[in-house]
Design an enzyme around this catalytic site. Structure first.
Site: not given
Length: 905
Positions: A32, A103, A112, A114, A376, A490, A798, A865, A885
């Protein structure tokens, strides 16, 4: 404007006269604060203010309130002087007071989660000055009662005593409305508002034992510290937990000059989005309220109106209103204040182009003047995220790499799960209509309280409106339904961020918390009753509705194509059946990284044959049973090879201990004895013989194949015969045989010999050959340490990070839940190591094993994996350490594909 980059400062200013920060300082100023500074630099009308840095929040938690005030007091006072100069007011003065908002502002959006305090600086004297200055007594007292209510809740801890009770301030408001025979806040008289202020202060004194503070500076320090405190409040902690944000980030505090949307009929407040946050459509949209303050819009206390005429007409269709009724009851901002709407439209367009992403903006219109309070990058659903990225790319606003980096891999999960079956919807009974706040399908049993969302396996949280305290229940519920609130309430914003189905603003619902009932058109629904929500249409449906697999959009395919273009690491899937393998291929898997053969033994009557093999007393008896299992396994492997059509398939030999396959209940043991024509005692004796005190470290994995080489022979034969059969059909096959749980080179060599001999025998029988690899699963720490030796013979590694995590930490995956939540709460662990790869410890073994293995065999193929293969930060780690991978469950393949591309970028 000046730009000050001294990192030792605690307070940064923004405004027309001086702006110290910019958008690049998000970590220090919070999202913010950074955006307020950036908008100030762009010349957008932003009320001036100051930002106290996130570093101060960290210091506050270490040194406490008094020392923190002393630390920042001088800088705050200097910054307040700039605000006073720009607004031509004085903080703490009675006749011409500067009023402030306080704020929070973390580096990431936490809507919402805080606390906020508005109208700070008012007291019994200054309220009279505001009334005289504005010639609007009602506005002054309305602002004052809002301030006392908000400060009492946020700073002084005024909460309902029981969850069934209403907020004490809201209860007082309702009592006043009932006594006066009114329904809206805007109908309060000046006298009503004065009385509410007195009543609110009396409530605070009764509940807290403290007087409401009248000194503006005392008010300011209390509000700043309350915002810092809210960083570690329950809802913020839970939000960080489910989103994986670390607790040491802290929050900034933004102190800003108040502008007022509640000064009369030429004032308003609202929230808007440059694109549709639910669908991604390129449509400016949002909601506003005349004569209101910003919290009114998002809190759901009043159901707001639409900003655009198009949106207003859509709402009218949902509410089944005529155009005349709609225009009278729900006029759009575009109609009511056309010039200001056009100005707002210009700013939203400017900000989207500047930030190159969809923006979520808050604005206030004070006495005919527009102010932008925040912008934002907007939270959005998974579907909207994909569409917006692709659309911005096509519009030339971003390039391919930026489009990929706009995707949050985990949110793709929302697109891959069931939606309502259209055939079932035709038969469904729609009982009410709300707003389609967050798309998706949810069927569940009604619960009325967030802390009871886990009462049923599938629950729908039904509330008049949600509050930040409901966060955990919202996360647990399958869907969220509110009677009040709009598309920016909210409930709507948080649900979209979670990818949770939500219907808001369903005004036909009458909810009684004490009776635990929801009434619609005279029909009463109780806790535990089944309802369904269609978050795409806003329909609320009686009972259960069947679901089906989703149809993926064209934009989804475009993002996947881009991901494959930039990723350098392959993504495979863990799949044990042809059905799973086909699903994996549909999601773009480039092979099977783990096929667990033991899962195949539990299907149908196979378990009986498996048990017959286990109970056999001789090699001959075991081989007879294995011969019966051979065609079953071969058939399974053929299905896998056909489904993968030329992509590699890694098949792990039998891994779990044999006791997992035998019955442990007396009744089942009797059935087995009868089926095999042996005594119950023989079955019991075998079960007792197979019992292990620590099965995870017992007779399993390669130890089974070494003890009973006939099992390895049968599985190898099934794999090679299946490969040859599928090859004969003209389909390319790439079998990879994986030996589990190896800890020494000798263990691997023992199994390798059996596999090679069996394969050669099959090749001679068929008169044909296929290329195949023999590798191992690295899941024992010793194997990682001895990787250079094992790589002398292994074709691939793997890493089985599930078991490797268990053995490295010494945690049982099945029992860790007893202490894991405590560890996470206390910060002993930053994340559950079974969900997010522990890069410091387990990851070090993976990196070491890969490095040592390739020191012996440079072309060694290496992957993982475990389920970590579908977790984005773990995928990035694998990329950074040169793995070929990752392999994960089929439904996480798209997540891993995007994460692999982002890691490469």
């Amino acid at each position: 404007m000046d730009s000050i980059t001294n990192t030792k400062r605690k307070v940064y200013r923004f405004g027309h006269r001086q702006t110290d920060g910019d958008r690049t300082m998000r970590n220090l100023l919070g999202g913010k604060g950074a955006n307020l500074a950036e908008m100030s630099r762009l010349g957008i009308p932003v009320p001036p203010g100051l930002t106290i840095t996130t570093e101060v929040c960290t210091e506050y938690n270490a040194i406490g309130k008094e020392a923190t005030v002393e630390l920042i007091a001088e800088e705050v006072r200097e910054a307040i002087k700039q605000i006073e100069a720009e607004m031509d007011t004085v903080f703490g003065e009675d006749k011409n007071p500067l009023l402030l908002s306080v704020r929070s502002g973390a580096r990431v959006s936490m809507p919402g989660m805080m606390d906020t305090v508005l109208n700070l600086g008012l007291n019994d004297v200054s309220v009279l000055g505001v009334a005289k200055k504005t010639n609007n007594e009602r506005f002054a007292w309305d602002s004052y009662r809002r301030f006392v209510q908000m400060y009492g809740s946020v700073v002084m801890g005024m909460k309902p005593e029981n969850k069934e009770d209403e907020d004490p301030f809201e209860e007082q408001i309702h009592q006043t409305k009932e006594a006066r025979g009114i329904s809206l806040d805007t109908e309060f008289t000046v006298e009503d508002l004065k009385n509410l202020v007195v009543d609110f202060k009396k409530l605070i004194k009764e509940r807290t034992g403290q007087d409401f503070p009248t000194d503006p500076w005392e008010q300011l320090w209390g509000a700043i510290m309350a915002v810092f405190d809210s960083w570690n409040g329950d809802r913020a902690v839970y939000y960080r937990k489910i989103n994986g944000y670390p607790p040491d980030w802290g929050t900034a505090v933004n102190v800003q000059a108040m502008v007022f949307g509640n000064m009369g009929e030429n004032s308003a407040t609202g929230v808007c989005f440059t694109r549709d946050a639910a669908t991604g459509a390129n449509q400016f949209n949002g909601e506003y309220l005349i004569n209101a303050q910003g919290e009114d819009v998002v809190a759901g206390v009043r159901t707001p109106q639409q900003i655009t005429l198009e949106g207003s007409k859509h709402w009218a269709e949902l509410a089944k209103l005529s155009e005349k009724e709609r225009a009278a009851k729900y006029p759009s901002l575009q109609e009511v204040m056309p010039k200001l709407y056009q100005e707002l439209f210009r700013y939203q367009n400017q900000l989207e182009i500047h930030y190159r992403d969809m923006q979520d903006m808050e604005f206030t219109i004070q006495d005919g003047k527009l102010w932008i309070l925040q912008t934002r990058n907007g939270k959005r659903t998974g579907a909207a995220m994909v569409k917006i990225a692709v659309d911005l790319l096509k519009e030339g606003m971003i390039d391919e790499k930026e489009a990929l980096l706009q995707i949050l891999p985990e949110k793709l999960d929302e697109l891959l799960h069931p939606v309502f079956d259209p055939r079932a919807l035709k038969r469904a009974k729609v009982i009410a209509q709300g707003l389609p706040a967050s798309p998706g399908a949810a069927t569940g049993q009604i619960v009325f309280f967030a802390d009871e969302a886990n009462k049923f396996k599938n629950s729908i949280l039904v509330r008049t409106e949600t509050s930040p305290e409901d966060l955990e229940g919202m996360d647990l519920a399958k869907g969220i339904l509110t009677a009040r609130g709009g598309m920016t309430s909210h409930a709507a914003v948080v649900a979209r961020g979670m990818g949770k189905c939500c219907v808001s603003g369903a005004g036909a619902l009458k909810i009684n918390y004490k009776k635990r009932t929801m009434t619609v058109d005279g029909h009463e629904y109780h806790e535990g009753d089944w309802i369904s929500l269609n978050g795409t249409t806003g329909n609320i449906i009686d009972g259960k509705v069947a679901t089906m697999e989703p149809l993926l959009s064209g934009e989804f395919a475009e993002i996947m194509t881009l991901a494959d273009k930039y990723a350098t690491m392959k993504v495979r899937a863990n799949a044990d059946t042809p059905k799973d393998a086909k699903t994996a291929r549909n999601f773009g898997a480039q092979g099977i990284g783990l096929a667990r053969t033991e899962h195949m033994f539990f299907e149908g009557n196979r378990i009986m044959t498996m048990r017959e093999m286990i109970l056999a007393d001789t090699i001959k008896g075991r081989k007879l049973a294995l011969e019966a299992l051979l065609p079953m396994q071969r058939n399974d492997f053929e299905g896998l090879f056909e489904a993968l059509h030329g992509h590699p398939v890694t098949i792990r030999l039998l891994d779990p201990p044999l006791h997992e396959f035998v019955p442990h209940q007396l009744a089942t043991q009797k059935e087995l004895a009868e089926d095999l024509h042996i005594s119950l005692a023989a079955v019991k004796n075998k079960v007792a013989e197979l019992h292990e005190f620590n099965p995870m470290l017992g007779h399993r994995g390669c130890r089974l194949g070494i003890t009973y080489p006939e099992i390895t022979e049968m599985q190898t034969r099934a794999i090679i015969e299946a490969a040859l059969n599928v090859k004969e059909k003209g389909i390319e096959v790439k079998p990879e045989i994986m030996v589990p749980l190896v800890g020494t080179l000798e263990e691997f060599e023992s199994q390798e010999e059996v596999i090679k001999q069996t394969a050669e025998t099959v090749f001679q029988e068929y008169g044909d050959r296929v290329d195949y690899l023999i590798g191992t699963m690295i899941e024992v720490p010793r194997a990682a340490l001895m990787a250079d030796a094992i790589a002398q013979r292994a074709d691939f590694f793997s890493f089985g990070t599930n078991d490797l995590t268990q053995m490295t930490f010494g945690y049982s995956r099945d029992d860790a839940g007893k202490f894991m939540s405590y560890y996470l709460e206390k910060g002993i662990l930053k994340a559950d190591p079974f969900e997010v790869l522990d890069q410091e410890g387990v990851g070090q073994l993976v990196a070491l094993g890969a490095k040592k293995g390739r020191s012996t065999k440079p072309d060694l193929k290496v992957g993982i994996c475990g389920e970590h293969g579908g977790e984005p930060s773990s995928v990035e780690f694998c990329h950074d350490n040169g793995l070929d991978y990752v392999s994960c469950s089929p439904f996480r393949v798209p997540i891993a594909r995007v994460a692999a591309a982002q890691a490469a970028l």
